[in-house]
Write an enzyme that holds these catalytic residues in place. Sequence first.
Site, mmCIF file in Angstrom:
data_model
loop_
_atom_site.group_PDB
_atom_site.id
_atom_site.type_symbol
_atom_site.label_atom_id
_atom_site.label_comp_id
_atom_site.label_asym_id
_atom_site.label_seq_id
_atom_site.Cartn_x
_atom_site.Cartn_y
_atom_site.Cartn_z
ATOM 1 N N GLU A 63 1.024 -0.980 18.638
ATOM 2 C CA GLU A 63 1.189 -2.377 18.218
ATOM 3 C C GLU A 63 1.605 -3.249 19.414
ATOM 4 O OE1 GLU A 63 2.620 -3.698 14.182
ATOM 5 O OE2 GLU A 63 4.445 -4.060 15.371
ATOM 6 N N HIS A 120 2.272 -10.753 11.621
ATOM 7 C CA HIS A 120 3.242 -9.789 11.099
ATOM 8 C C HIS A 120 4.097 -10.506 10.053
ATOM 9 C CE1 HIS A 120 6.454 -6.939 10.745
ATOM 10 N NE2 HIS A 120 5.921 -6.130 11.650
ATOM 11 N N VAL A 174 -2.939 3.303 6.414
ATOM 12 C CA VAL A 174 -3.319 3.902 5.136
ATOM 13 C C VAL A 174 -2.221 3.752 4.082
ATOM 14 C CG1 VAL A 174 -2.489 6.282 5.523
ATOM 15 C CG2 VAL A 174 -4.562 5.874 4.167
HETATM 16 C C1 4GW Z 1 7.202 9.011 10.695
HETATM 17 O O1 4GW Z 1 7.575 10.090 10.436
HETATM 18 C C2 4GW Z 1 5.781 8.708 10.737
HETATM 19 S S1 4GW Z 1 4.559 9.723 10.272
HETATM 20 C C3 4GW Z 1 5.281 7.550 11.174
HETATM 21 C C4 4GW Z 1 3.882 7.479 11.094
HETATM 22 C C5 4GW Z 1 3.328 8.622 10.635
HETATM 23 C C6 4GW Z 1 1.914 8.845 10.388
HETATM 24 C C7 4GW Z 1 1.043 7.767 10.535
HETATM 25 C C8 4GW Z 1 1.389 10.084 9.937
HETATM 26 O O2 4GW Z 1 2.085 11.077 9.799
HETATM 27 N N1 4GW Z 1 0.072 10.169 9.621
HETATM 28 C C9 4GW Z 1 -0.770 9.104 9.758
HETATM 29 O O3 4GW Z 1 -1.940 9.196 9.423
HETATM 30 N N2 4GW Z 1 -0.288 7.906 10.243
HETATM 31 C C10 4GW Z 1 -1.220 6.786 10.428
HETATM 32 O O4 4GW Z 1 -0.673 5.800 11.276
HETATM 33 C C11 4GW Z 1 -1.462 6.105 9.067
HETATM 34 O O5 4GW Z 1 -2.732 5.521 9.013
HETATM 35 C C12 4GW Z 1 -0.375 5.055 9.085
HETATM 36 O O6 4GW Z 1 -0.577 4.050 8.135
HETATM 37 C C13 4GW Z 1 -0.456 4.592 10.528
HETATM 38 C C14 4GW Z 1 0.781 3.861 11.058
HETATM 39 O O7 4GW Z 1 1.977 4.526 10.697
HETATM 40 P P1 4GW Z 1 2.986 3.870 9.649
HETATM 41 O O8 4GW Z 1 2.176 3.342 8.512
HETATM 42 O O9 4GW Z 1 4.062 4.817 9.288
HETATM 43 O O10 4GW Z 1 3.566 2.653 10.482
HETATM 44 P P2 4GW Z 1 4.449 1.483 9.834
HETATM 45 O O11 4GW Z 1 5.825 2.046 9.597
HETATM 46 O O12 4GW Z 1 4.420 0.394 10.888
HETATM 47 O O13 4GW Z 1 3.808 1.040 8.555
#
Ligand code: 4GW
Length: 337
Positions: free
Chosen positions: A288, A218, A197
Amino acid sequence: MLPPKAYVIGTLVVFMLYIVGFCIQNTELIFLSKQEQTIHWSQKVTEKTIELEHCERKLLLNSGKKRKMGLNVLTPWLAPIIWDGIYDIKILDNQHNGTRIGLFVFAVKKYIRFLRPFLESAERYFMVGHKVTYYVFTEKVNEVVKPKVADGRILQIHNVVADQRWQDVSMRRMEALTIFTKEHMPNEIDYLLCADVDMVFNDHVGVEILGDLVATLHPGFFLSEPESFPYERRPISAAYIPYEHGDFYYMAALYGGKVEEIYKLSVACQKGIMEDKKNYIEAVWQEESHLNRYLLYNKPTKILSPEYLWDANLTNGEFIKKKRFLAVQKDHQEVRN
Ligand code: 4GW
Ligand code: MN
């Protein structure tokens, strides 16, 4: 000796025969309508642009020791890698007349703030003109401000538990997928895309990305050698991939496919996550890692180039002309739950 009059007539006849011959040989020039001619030439221009972009990518590649496979338009198992210009969207749009497409997204805890820009940008760029159902998962169902969606598009908001650990929030998506791809989605949609999101659509993302099983390169590793991919390397994990294996590293921020394929994928990944939990281990990049393991042994039928997943902080952006789906810059400390 011919009289001068006969000589002139003879010359005229030869000239006319030459004109007739020319017309027969070049009927396409004479009988093509103006519109067809325009298409003809615009196609040529597009072909040239693709050729040039391809050459440009190759030249850029030669400037360093980089792996070429991530820039190809075909994988060794003959799945297309989608780059700008390799498809005709008009043909594909016609083929997908009536196709129903789902977009699955989690917005839990502080990530609810990313939902509005995500959906608004999707309305602008994602599958415009097609039937779309958004499947949003959050623990704050009543707090979601629903943006207006175009005709033929539906917004579903579902309740989900908010896990304490962020790693669990992210992995919970696989569990939700196993349930929804089995129970609800088969009657509602044909294809499903699963996305992070914390992203915005920034350019066209259409039916060219649909396929039985679709994954995205990626953006941080599309020019890297498999030895340096951040796969899970500990044999004790269900996501384990040995060093001598691997073709691409896929990012879990965008993947998809036919509903039944995503059912199989999510069941396998969820099984791996649960097995790891039993063994008190967690794969290095959570779901992942499991996704990469699944896709290594169940090859995707279509691959999206990093046009479909980009982050402005990354290097090698010069290879990527269109940045269609962009990571939102976030303060990692601030969004931490
Ligand atoms: C660190 O504190 C967090 S919170 C890492 C992920 C979190 C999180 C992720 C969250 O609090 N609520 C949430 O809905 N998500 C969902 O998981 C959201 O859709 C998000 O885009 C997805 C993957 O987490 P991310 O985007 O942080 O992962 P990366 O760093 O790989 O983009
Ligand atoms: Mn993300």
